[in-house]
Design a protein around this motif. Structure first.
Motif, PDB file in Angstrom:
ATOM      1  N   TYR A  42       0.800  -1.224   0.000  1.00  0.00           N
ATOM      2  CA  TYR A  42       0.000   0.000   0.000  1.00  0.00           C
ATOM      3  C   TYR A  42       0.836   1.278   0.000  1.00  0.00           C
ATOM      4  CZ  TYR A  42      -3.472  -3.475   1.053  1.00  0.00           C
ATOM      5  OH  TYR A  42      -4.274  -4.569   0.985  1.00  0.00           O
ATOM      6  N   ASN A  65      -3.685 -13.893  10.403  1.00  0.00           N
ATOM      7  CA  ASN A  65      -4.168 -12.526  10.170  1.00  0.00           C
ATOM      8  C   ASN A  65      -2.998 -11.639   9.773  1.00  0.00           C
ATOM      9  OD1 ASN A  65      -6.225 -13.189  12.870  1.00  0.00           O
ATOM     10  ND2 ASN A  65      -7.057 -12.515  10.928  1.00  0.00           N
ATOM     11  N   GLY A  66      -3.208 -10.856   8.751  1.00  0.00           N
ATOM     12  CA  GLY A  66      -2.165  -9.921   8.332  1.00  0.00           C
ATOM     13  C   GLY A  66      -1.092 -10.536   7.451  1.00  0.00           C
ATOM     14  N   ALA A  67      -1.237 -11.805   7.079  1.00  0.00           N
ATOM     15  CA  ALA A  67      -0.211 -12.472   6.257  1.00  0.00           C
ATOM     16  C   ALA A  67      -0.157 -11.914   4.839  1.00  0.00           C
ATOM     17  CB  ALA A  67      -0.470 -13.974   6.211  1.00  0.00           C
ATOM     18  N   GLY A  68      -1.261 -11.272   4.402  1.00  0.00           N
ATOM     19  CA  GLY A  68      -1.258 -10.667   3.061  1.00  0.00           C
ATOM     20  C   GLY A  68      -2.227 -11.335   2.092  1.00  0.00           C
ATOM     21  N   LYS A  69      -3.149 -12.143   2.609  1.00  0.00           N
ATOM     22  CA  LYS A  69      -4.048 -12.916   1.737  1.00  0.00           C
ATOM     23  C   LYS A  69      -4.978 -11.999   0.927  1.00  0.00           C
ATOM     24  CE  LYS A  69      -5.730 -15.166   5.294  1.00  0.00           C
ATOM     25  NZ  LYS A  69      -5.013 -14.460   6.393  1.00  0.00           N
ATOM     26  N   THR A  70      -5.612 -11.060   1.646  1.00  0.00           N
ATOM     27  CA  THR A  70      -6.521 -10.137   0.962  1.00  0.00           C
ATOM     28  C   THR A  70      -5.749  -9.248  -0.004  1.00  0.00           C
ATOM     29  OG1 THR A  70      -8.123 -10.159   2.743  1.00  0.00           O
ATOM     30  CG2 THR A  70      -8.111  -8.184   1.365  1.00  0.00           C
ATOM     31  N   THR A  71      -4.570  -8.833   0.407  1.00  0.00           N
ATOM     32  CA  THR A  71      -3.731  -7.997  -0.464  1.00  0.00           C
ATOM     33  C   THR A  71      -3.400  -8.751  -1.751  1.00  0.00           C
ATOM     34  OG1 THR A  71      -2.821  -6.915   1.492  1.00  0.00           O
ATOM     35  CG2 THR A  71      -1.552  -6.696  -0.556  1.00  0.00           C
ATOM     36  N   GLN A  79      -9.683 -18.316   6.356  1.00  0.00           N
ATOM     37  CA  GLN A  79      -9.182 -18.511   7.727  1.00  0.00           C
ATOM     38  C   GLN A  79      -9.547 -19.917   8.194  1.00  0.00           C
ATOM     39  OE1 GLN A  79      -7.736 -16.540  10.050  1.00  0.00           O
ATOM     40  NE2 GLN A  79      -7.807 -14.508   9.118  1.00  0.00           N
TER      41      GLN A  79
HETATM   42  P1  ATP Z   1      -6.831 -11.198   7.535  1.00  0.00           P
HETATM   43  O1  ATP Z   1      -6.814 -12.674   7.611  1.00  0.00           O
HETATM   44  O2  ATP Z   1      -6.792 -10.548   8.884  1.00  0.00           O
HETATM   45  O3  ATP Z   1      -7.894 -10.648   6.631  1.00  0.00           O
HETATM   46  P2  ATP Z   1      -4.804 -10.933   5.477  1.00  0.00           P
HETATM   47  O4  ATP Z   1      -3.874 -12.099   5.428  1.00  0.00           O
HETATM   48  O5  ATP Z   1      -5.890 -10.909   4.460  1.00  0.00           O
HETATM   49  O6  ATP Z   1      -5.388 -10.784   6.916  1.00  0.00           O
HETATM   50  P3  ATP Z   1      -4.133  -8.317   4.528  1.00  0.00           P
HETATM   51  O7  ATP Z   1      -5.503  -7.771   4.775  1.00  0.00           O
HETATM   52  O8  ATP Z   1      -3.703  -8.555   3.148  1.00  0.00           O
HETATM   53  O9  ATP Z   1      -3.906  -9.643   5.356  1.00  0.00           O
HETATM   54  O10 ATP Z   1      -3.114  -7.335   5.249  1.00  0.00           O
HETATM   55  C1  ATP Z   1      -1.708  -7.510   5.157  1.00  0.00           C
HETATM   56  C2  ATP Z   1      -1.020  -6.294   5.721  1.00  0.00           C
HETATM   57  O11 ATP Z   1      -1.339  -5.144   4.938  1.00  0.00           O
HETATM   58  C3  ATP Z   1      -1.401  -5.957   7.157  1.00  0.00           C
HETATM   59  O12 ATP Z   1      -0.236  -5.610   7.846  1.00  0.00           O
HETATM   60  C4  ATP Z   1      -2.322  -4.781   7.005  1.00  0.00           C
HETATM   61  O13 ATP Z   1      -2.220  -3.926   8.113  1.00  0.00           O
HETATM   62  C5  ATP Z   1      -1.807  -4.100   5.758  1.00  0.00           C
HETATM   63  N1  ATP Z   1      -2.915  -3.421   5.049  1.00  0.00           N
HETATM   64  C6  ATP Z   1      -4.068  -3.990   4.646  1.00  0.00           C
HETATM   65  N2  ATP Z   1      -4.860  -3.101   4.013  1.00  0.00           N
HETATM   66  C7  ATP Z   1      -4.188  -1.923   4.025  1.00  0.00           C
HETATM   67  C8  ATP Z   1      -4.458  -0.619   3.525  1.00  0.00           C
HETATM   68  N3  ATP Z   1      -5.604  -0.336   2.874  1.00  0.00           N
HETATM   69  N4  ATP Z   1      -3.524   0.345   3.722  1.00  0.00           N
HETATM   70  C9  ATP Z   1      -2.363   0.069   4.355  1.00  0.00           C
HETATM   71  N5  ATP Z   1      -2.048  -1.155   4.849  1.00  0.00           N
HETATM   72  C10 ATP Z   1      -2.931  -2.132   4.704  1.00  0.00           C
END
Ligand code: ATP
Length: 242
Positions: A14, A39-45, A200
């Motif tokens: 980001y 959580n926070g591993a980056g899956k949604t990203t 998850q």
């Molecule tokens: P979860 O299982 O909690 O949904 P995740 O594996 O999908 O987590 P992400 O949502 O991809 O993880 O987030 C990965 C990292 O990116 C986290 O450290 C989060 O704080 C950061 N992040 C997510 N969205 C944003 C954003 N819009 N702006 C800045 N940082 C972000």
């Protein structure tokens, strides 16, 4: 033969500091690949980058031979990629039927006839009888499971070859989660749909997946077939918490 989706050296995030580092993965036609991790591993990203919502800082994303760098989201949809985001994105003020029609809007330009639209919607209702009974209900009148089915159904109206699906089990009872997983498996088997499934709920995801990719702090910690991953106690303890 190259996979339907091929991701190489993907780095994205980001701001200045990337969230994903040098991610490699592949999804073959008719395969379900589960993306797992804390959580926070980056899956949604990862899903947001693959569907064009976030520009990659480096790496290649190739879908069916097309390099997706710089390709507009609309063209990606036309090419066969559909993204169902976390939180589902159902328009709560519209009816079930109206929400489904939104999924096919992009096809209107191709003079898709009303009859074709009706056939496409009928197919979705056949897949999801629970929402077929509620065609004229508003989005906000649906249960969580029905909303999830509607969100998946809306993505399917565009007849994708790859579904990017973010946490379909979020907030759902185990019975409904199992029903949705079963539907995804049937879709894969009957239509050859490929699915990149962020979950998850590791056990549910691995119960239908062909392969699993474990993300840890934005890097791929493991890529294995789903059964091997489910049996790997060390890996499960280290990254998946059970
Ligand atoms: P979860 O299982 O909690 O949904 P995740 O594996 O999908 O987590 P992400 O949502 O991809 O993880 O987030 C990965 C990292 O990116 C986290 O450290 C989060 O704080 C950061 N992040 C997510 N969205 C944003 C954003 N819009 N702006 C800045 N940082 C972000």
């Amino acid at each position: 033969m190259s996979a339907l989706l091929q991701v190489e050296g993907l780095t994205a995030g980001y701001g200045a500091a990337p969230v994903l580092h040098d991610v490699d993965l592949a999804v073959g036609a008719g395969r379900i690949v589960a993306v797992l991790g804390a959580n926070g591993a980056g899956k949604t990203t990862l899903l947001r980058t693959l569907s064009g919502l976030l520009p990659p800082a480096a790496g290649r994303i190739v879908f069916d031979g097309l390099d997706l760098r710089g390709v507009k989201v609309e063209r990606m949809v036309r090419h066969g990629i559909a993204h169902v985001p976390e939180g589902r994105g159902v328009v709560t003020e519209l009816t079930v039927d109206e929400n489904l029609r939104l999924g096919g809007l992009w096809k209107r330009r191709e003079r898709r006839r009303r009859r074709e639209e009706k056939t496409a919607l009928d197919e979705i209702y056949e897949l999801f009888p629970a929402i077929a009974d509620r065609k004229n209900h508003l989005g906000h009148q649906l249960s969580g499971g029905e909303r999830q089915m509607l969100a998946i159904g809306r993505a399917l109206v565009a007849q994708p070859r790859l579904l990017l699906l973010d946490e379909p089990s979020l907030g759902l009872a185990p019975r409904i989660t199992a029903q949705i997983m079963g539907l995804l498996r049937d879709l894969r088997d009957r239509t050859g749909l490929a699915v990149l499934l962020v979950e998850q709920n590791v056990r549910s995801a691995l119960s239908i997946a062909d392969e699993g990719v474990v993300l840890n702090l934005g890097r791929v910690a493991a890529r294995q077939d789903a059964a091997t991953l489910a049996d790997d106690a060390d890996l499960r303890h280290a990254y998946l918490g059970f």
